[in-house]
Scaffold this active site. Structure first.
Site, PDB file in Angstrom:
ATOM      1  N   SER B 121      -6.434  14.193 -21.070  1.00 25.54           N
ATOM      2  CA  SER B 121      -7.061  13.245 -22.005  1.00 25.54           C
ATOM      3  C   SER B 121      -6.163  12.056 -22.287  1.00 25.54           C
ATOM      4  O   SER B 121      -4.929  12.169 -22.238  1.00 25.54           O
ATOM      5  CB  SER B 121      -7.341  13.995 -23.311  1.00 25.54           C
ATOM      6  N   TYR B 149      -3.163  18.293 -30.010  1.00 27.94           N
ATOM      7  CA  TYR B 149      -4.079  18.295 -28.862  1.00 27.94           C
ATOM      8  C   TYR B 149      -3.467  17.525 -27.690  1.00 27.94           C
ATOM      9  O   TYR B 149      -3.435  18.010 -26.563  1.00 27.94           O
ATOM     10  CB  TYR B 149      -5.396  17.654 -29.297  1.00 27.94           C
ATOM     11  N   LYS B 153      -2.329  19.045 -24.056  1.00 25.02           N
ATOM     12  CA  LYS B 153      -2.861  18.524 -22.792  1.00 25.02           C
ATOM     13  C   LYS B 153      -1.714  18.081 -21.879  1.00 25.02           C
ATOM     14  O   LYS B 153      -1.718  18.356 -20.672  1.00 25.02           O
ATOM     15  CB  LYS B 153      -3.809  17.347 -23.054  1.00 25.02           C
TER      16      LYS B 153
END
Lengths: 325, 325
Positions: B121, B149, B153
């Protein structure tokens, strides 16, 4: 102040412990207790100090207990080394990644936001098929590690940075240069020869050099490396320049220049004890690490590289003297 | 060819599955079986296809069985989303990091070196206190993620790259832009409003915009995103440009320009359904993501950004039509 050193029985950990005990304080606060965690027991001189407690055994298992034992400062040096991790992927993941996660969980559980210095490595850098290394490594150079050891160190940096952002720890990621001259027997590090080509001949023993004379490497003496770990622990957060890792200052030399310094300090016979046996894997791993660093950020912490390799060899000969005599 | 899609019941996973089943092949080889793994069962139209098998349940538990069930291609889309991970650190570590490790272990265990597309992402990028984001993000820009997050990732990218280097999988890391317009109810993603400020008014419902009109974002339509995942799966390794991640092409727009496009496509009344309620946390998270990307590497895979936001809105209105009618 209560301090934890993981890898506290290792060469760097023991040296750091001795320096701290000698100083008697960290960041101006007196050291009351020091826990040396390692698979092996610490050296006798360290155990003899009333402030020292040994925590001997696997790190992951010990971490459970530390959830209810707060430390004020933690130096996380314990790791499986580069060649080990390359030979045994699962061992590296467990010893480097899982152990660091367990330690971070424990420190978070203890709840007192300790200062944490994580010893990362220049091995985070490598030349990816899609991203060749630049000539000079800066603080914003994208690491593309080409060894499992380098990957694991880089991942742990990310975890330390995130746990710092979240307020679980006050973490500082420092990337150590290859430390030379290491005393004692070679370990499983691919860079081990960089110490043994000086240490063995200086002690009248033969040594093998597995790489070409013109290979450039970035080195730091044990004393400068310990100074760097302490500076990172004592620095105010602003001086660290954010949460991204700081590359410790490195002295750039060729292997040939290292042997010239050996000859100057220990004589022609010493140099004659080094024979060349090319090793493709070691040449690939160590040759893939960068050798020239922009030291601007390290300078902000008051850290400079060693002045030259001859002074590193001479310091080694000087320190080794009592053990020989 | 046997394909695994994790997150196969999610919006992107289901769309990717439909596209693959419609094509009938991947990389020129016919698709015989497709496993859709997710916490939830796949949509009825997918289950009705004889080639589809649902694998419903927690990913980590399912991975054990896959050690003896080789797949030819794997799309790893399953993840806890950004706001969830920020609110619950342990959930994010388990759902994103531990699940990806378990999947990599399973694929390595199966031993057939499958092609693996990992959906990373743009959230890997963030502005660290010591490293402000550059104006334009390039393939060699150092990610300094500022959300758990994004950290998770980025860590998984490193694991995929190392498992690729070791020959366990043939992995490809692709960083998705924010996908807009997502159908259905909002999920826990901090970027969810970027879909709802179009989707809800287009369906006659009110929506809340939590950020200022001049905030720039990098977006991609669902169709372009699926095209990017497929291109990454079918690309020869050389075209991927090494093992470092590829930023998918992003269309840069301001939130104000998005609402202008909404007005053009769906009328003034639609735009009037959007009210502004500033949210500091969402503004900080989404505003911290970069909005302008150098798309050179994505172009090598034949990928271009959506031409403009109006075409994204019109495609959404067109696709949505049957469900409304």
């Amino acid at each position: 102040m209560k301090i934890l050193i993981t890898g506290g029985a290792g060469f760097l950990g023991a040296r750091l412990a001795r320096e701290l005990l000698h100083r008697g304080q960290l960041d101006g606060k007196p050291i009351e207790e020091m826990v040396l965690a390692d698979l092996y027991p610490p050296a006798a001189d360290l155990v003899a100090d009333a402030r020292v407690r040994a925590a001997t055994g696997a790190l992951i298992a010990q971490c459970i207990g530390w959830r209810s034992e707060p430390f004020d400062a933690v130096f996380h040096l314990a790791a499986a080394v580069s060649a080990e991790c390359e030979a045994n992927f699962d061992l590296g993941m467990r010893s480097n990644l899982d152990s660091t996660r367990a330690l971070l969980d424990a420190l978070r559980g203890a709840g007192n936001v300790p200062r944490l210095v994580f010893a990362s490595s220049l091995a985070v850098y490598g030349s990816d098929p899609g991203l060749p290394l630049p000539a000079v490594i800066r603080h914003d150079t994208l690491p593309a590690p080409q060894s499992s050891y380098g990957v694991q160190k880089f991942i742990c940096e990310q975890l330390v940075a995130d746990c710092t952002r979240k307020g679980f720890v006050d973490g500082r990621n420092v990337r150590l240069m290859t430390v030379v001259v290491r005393p004692g027997a070679p370990n499983g590090a691919a860079s081990g020869f960089l110490s043994s080509i000086i240490r063995e001949p200086a002690n009248g023993k033969p040594a093998v050099c597995p790489v070409p004379l013109d290979m450039k490497v970035a080195l730091a003496s044990p004393a400068r490396t310990v100074a760097g770990l302490l500076a990172a622990a004592e620095a105010p957060r602003e001086a660290m320049g954010g949460r991204i890792a700081v590359n410790m200052p490195g002295l750039t030399v060729t292997v040939g220049e290292m042997l010239d310094a050996l000859e100057t300090a220990a004589g022609k016979e010493a140099r004659g004890l080094v024979r060349f046996e090319p090793d493709e894997q070691i040449t690939r791993i160590v040759g893939g690490w960068p050798a020239i660093f922009d030291n601007t950020r390290a300078l902000r912490l008051g850290l400079e590289p060693d002045p030259d390799f001859l002074s590193i060899v001479r310091a080694y000969l000087h320190e080794r003297a009592p053990a020989i005599g």
